[in-house]
Write a protein that holds these residues in place. Structure first.
Motif, PDB file in Angstrom:
ATOM      1  N   ILE A  76      -2.145  -5.851  -2.951  1.00 42.15           N
ATOM      2  CA  ILE A  76      -1.817  -5.464  -1.603  1.00 42.15           C
ATOM      3  C   ILE A  76      -0.583  -5.372  -1.645  1.00 42.15           C
ATOM      4  CG2 ILE A  76      -2.293  -6.943  -0.016  1.00 42.15           C
ATOM      5  CD1 ILE A  76      -2.606  -2.896   0.897  1.00 42.15           C
ATOM      6  N   LEU A  84       0.694   2.274   0.940  1.00 41.94           N
ATOM      7  CA  LEU A  84       0.994   1.432   2.683  1.00 41.94           C
ATOM      8  C   LEU A  84       2.489   2.654   3.421  1.00 41.94           C
ATOM      9  CD1 LEU A  84       0.110  -1.497   3.262  1.00 41.94           C
ATOM     10  CD2 LEU A  84      -1.268  -0.636   3.733  1.00 41.94           C
ATOM     11  N   VAL A  98      -7.323  -0.409  11.743  1.00 42.81           N
ATOM     12  CA  VAL A  98      -6.577  -1.473  10.534  1.00 42.81           C
ATOM     13  C   VAL A  98      -8.506  -1.723  10.255  1.00 42.81           C
ATOM     14  CG1 VAL A  98      -6.097  -2.314   8.683  1.00 42.81           C
ATOM     15  CG2 VAL A  98      -4.501  -1.414  10.291  1.00 42.81           C
ATOM     16  N   ALA A 100     -10.497  -2.522   6.457  1.00 42.18           N
ATOM     17  CA  ALA A 100      -9.432  -2.631   5.093  1.00 42.18           C
ATOM     18  C   ALA A 100     -11.196  -3.362   4.197  1.00 42.18           C
ATOM     19  CB  ALA A 100      -8.541  -3.938   4.582  1.00 42.18           C
ATOM     20  N   GLU A 113      -8.566  -3.403  -2.256  1.00 40.93           N
ATOM     21  CA  GLU A 113      -8.145  -2.959  -2.080  1.00 40.93           C
ATOM     22  C   GLU A 113      -8.627  -1.634  -1.433  1.00 40.93           C
ATOM     23  OE1 GLU A 113      -5.710  -6.458  -2.320  1.00 40.93           O
ATOM     24  OE2 GLU A 113      -5.689  -4.164  -2.301  1.00 40.93           O
ATOM     25  N   VAL A 115      -8.710   0.470   1.993  1.00 39.49           N
ATOM     26  CA  VAL A 115      -8.050   0.885   3.532  1.00 39.49           C
ATOM     27  C   VAL A 115      -7.778   1.920   4.209  1.00 39.49           C
ATOM     28  CG1 VAL A 115      -6.499  -0.074   4.664  1.00 39.49           C
ATOM     29  CG2 VAL A 115      -6.196  -1.289   2.537  1.00 39.49           C
ATOM     30  N   GLU A 220      -0.240  -5.582   6.047  1.00 36.41           N
ATOM     31  CA  GLU A 220      -0.099  -5.971   5.070  1.00 36.41           C
ATOM     32  C   GLU A 220      -1.547  -7.651   5.743  1.00 36.41           C
ATOM     33  OE1 GLU A 220       3.427  -5.561   1.685  1.00 36.41           O
ATOM     34  OE2 GLU A 220       3.920  -6.945   3.450  1.00 36.41           O
ATOM     35  N   THR A 222      -2.431  -8.191   7.939  1.00 34.81           N
ATOM     36  CA  THR A 222      -4.004  -7.340   8.255  1.00 34.81           C
ATOM     37  C   THR A 222      -5.399  -7.194   7.533  1.00 34.81           C
ATOM     38  OG1 THR A 222      -3.070  -6.894  10.205  1.00 34.81           O
ATOM     39  CG2 THR A 222      -5.063  -5.707   9.720  1.00 34.81           C
ATOM     40  N   VAL A 223      -4.536  -6.866   6.151  1.00 35.06           N
ATOM     41  CA  VAL A 223      -5.163  -6.224   4.895  1.00 35.06           C
ATOM     42  C   VAL A 223      -5.620  -7.735   4.874  1.00 35.06           C
ATOM     43  CG1 VAL A 223      -5.375  -4.712   2.737  1.00 35.06           C
ATOM     44  CG2 VAL A 223      -4.525  -3.772   5.448  1.00 35.06           C
ATOM     45  N   ARG A 224      -4.761  -8.429   4.241  1.00 35.91           N
ATOM     46  CA  ARG A 224      -4.839  -9.045   3.547  1.00 35.91           C
ATOM     47  C   ARG A 224      -6.046 -10.724   4.235  1.00 35.91           C
ATOM     48  NH1 ARG A 224      -2.106 -13.786   3.040  1.00 35.91           N
ATOM     49  NH2 ARG A 224      -0.081 -13.096   4.304  1.00 35.91           N
ATOM     50  N   GLN A 226      -8.706  -9.419   6.664  1.00 38.64           N
ATOM     51  CA  GLN A 226      -9.698  -8.612   7.065  1.00 38.64           C
ATOM     52  C   GLN A 226     -10.758  -8.919   5.520  1.00 38.64           C
ATOM     53  OE1 GLN A 226     -10.073  -4.837   8.355  1.00 38.64           O
ATOM     54  NE2 GLN A 226      -8.791  -4.690   9.870  1.00 38.64           N
TER      55      GLN A 226
END
Length: 239
Positions: A76, A84, A98, A100, A113, A115, A220, A222-224, A226
Motif C-alpha cells: 500500500i 489512493l 474505508v 480493506a 489489498e 480497498v 494508508e 487505516t488500510v495497514r 485493517q
C-alpha cells in the motif's frame, strides 16, 4: 493517527517552521493526461461522478526492500499510494468509510489489498493493489453520462479513452537517456512544478498540498491497520 500520518505531519511542521518548500512526490498529479481528465470532470463531460475503479499490480514483492518491515516494505505504501491518490484526485473529499482486506507475506508485510472508499452521496472507489502479479493497471471514472479510462500505466499515462470512445493521446516529454521504469520521463513535469512553486515563494504546491498528503497518509494507516500490518515505527513519537 498512526506512524505514516504522524511522520507526514512532522515533516509539514518542520517545513513551516523552517519556511521551506515541501511536497510529496506524487508525480501523477502533474501528468498532462491528469490535467485533461480534470478539465473533463469540471466540464461535466460524463455527468456526476459516481464510481472510480483502479487496479495496480506489478510483481515486486520479492525485492528485498519490499519484503521487510525494517526497510519500509508495504504494497500500500509502495504502489497502493497511486491508487489512493487517484480516488482522492477525483473525489476531493475525505472518505466517510474505508474497508480493506489483504494478504501479508511471512514477515508480516502487506503484498495485496482490495480497498473500498465510500464518500458522501453514495460515491465509491474500488481499488485493487497487488505486488505479486501484473494487473490491468488502468483507472476508470464512471459518471451519470458515461466513463473515461486512463490506460496502462494509469499512474502516468499517455492515453485516455473519452466518453464517446475517442482516444486521446498526449505524448510525454522525451529524453535520449534510457529509463528503467515505464514513462519515467514524465518526472520532468513534477520537477517543473517544484521549480515554479519555489520561484513564486510558495512552501507547498497547489496541486499537491500538505493537507492532501495528510489525508493520504491517514488512508494508508487505516488500510495497514485493517489488514494487520504494524511497524515498530508506528509506536515512535515525532516532533
Amino acid at each position: 493517527m498512526a506512524s505514516t500520518c504522524y511522520q507526514t505531519q512532522s515533516l509539514v511542521n518542520i517545513a513551516k517552521q523552517k519556511k521551506r518548500f515541501l511536497m510529496e512526490a506524487v508525480w501523477s498529479r502533474f501528468s498532462p493526461i491528469y490535467l485533461a481528465l480534470e478539465k473533463a470532470v469540471q466540464a461535466g463531460e460524463f455527468g456526476e461522478v459516481k464510481h472510480v475503479d483502479v487496479t495496480f499490480g506489478t510483481p515486486i514483492a520479492m525485492i528485498e526492500k519490499n519484503r521487510k518491515k525494517e526497510l519500509g516494505g508495504s504494497s500500500i505504501l509502495t504502489i497502493g499510494i497511486y491508487a489512493l491518490q487517484f480516488a482522492q484526485f477525483i473525489f476531493k473529499d475525505e472518505p466517510v468509510k474505508v474497508t480493506a482486506v489483504g494478504n501479508l507475506n511471512e514477515l508480516g508485510v502487506d503484498v495485496t489489498e482490495t480497498v473500498v472508499l465510500e464518500y458522501q452521496g453514495g460515491r465509491r472507489a474500488a481499488l485493487n493493489v497487488d505486488s505479486t502479479v501484473k494487473l490491468w493497471n488502468k483507472a476508470t471514472v464512471v459518471g451519470t453520462k458515461g466513463r473515461i479510462t486512463l490506460e496502462d500505466p494509469f499512474h502516468f499515462p499517455e492515453v485516455m479513452i473519452r466518453v464517446d470512445g475517442t482516444v486521446e493521446k498526449i505524448p510525454l516529454h522525451t529524453s535520449n537517456i534510457p529509463f528503467k521504469f515505464m514513462n519515467s520521463a514524465g518526472l520532468v513535469y513534477q520537477t517543473l512544478e517544484v521549480a515554479k512553486c519555489i520561484r513564486k515563494g510558495l512552501f507547498e504546491s497547489p496541486r499537491m498540498p500538505h493537507k492532501e498528503s495528510l489525508v493520504l497518509a491517514k488512508l494508508e494507516d487505516t488500510v495497514r491497520r485493517q489488514i494487520g500490518v504494524h511497524f515498530d515505527a508506528d509506536d515512535e513519537k515525532y516532533p
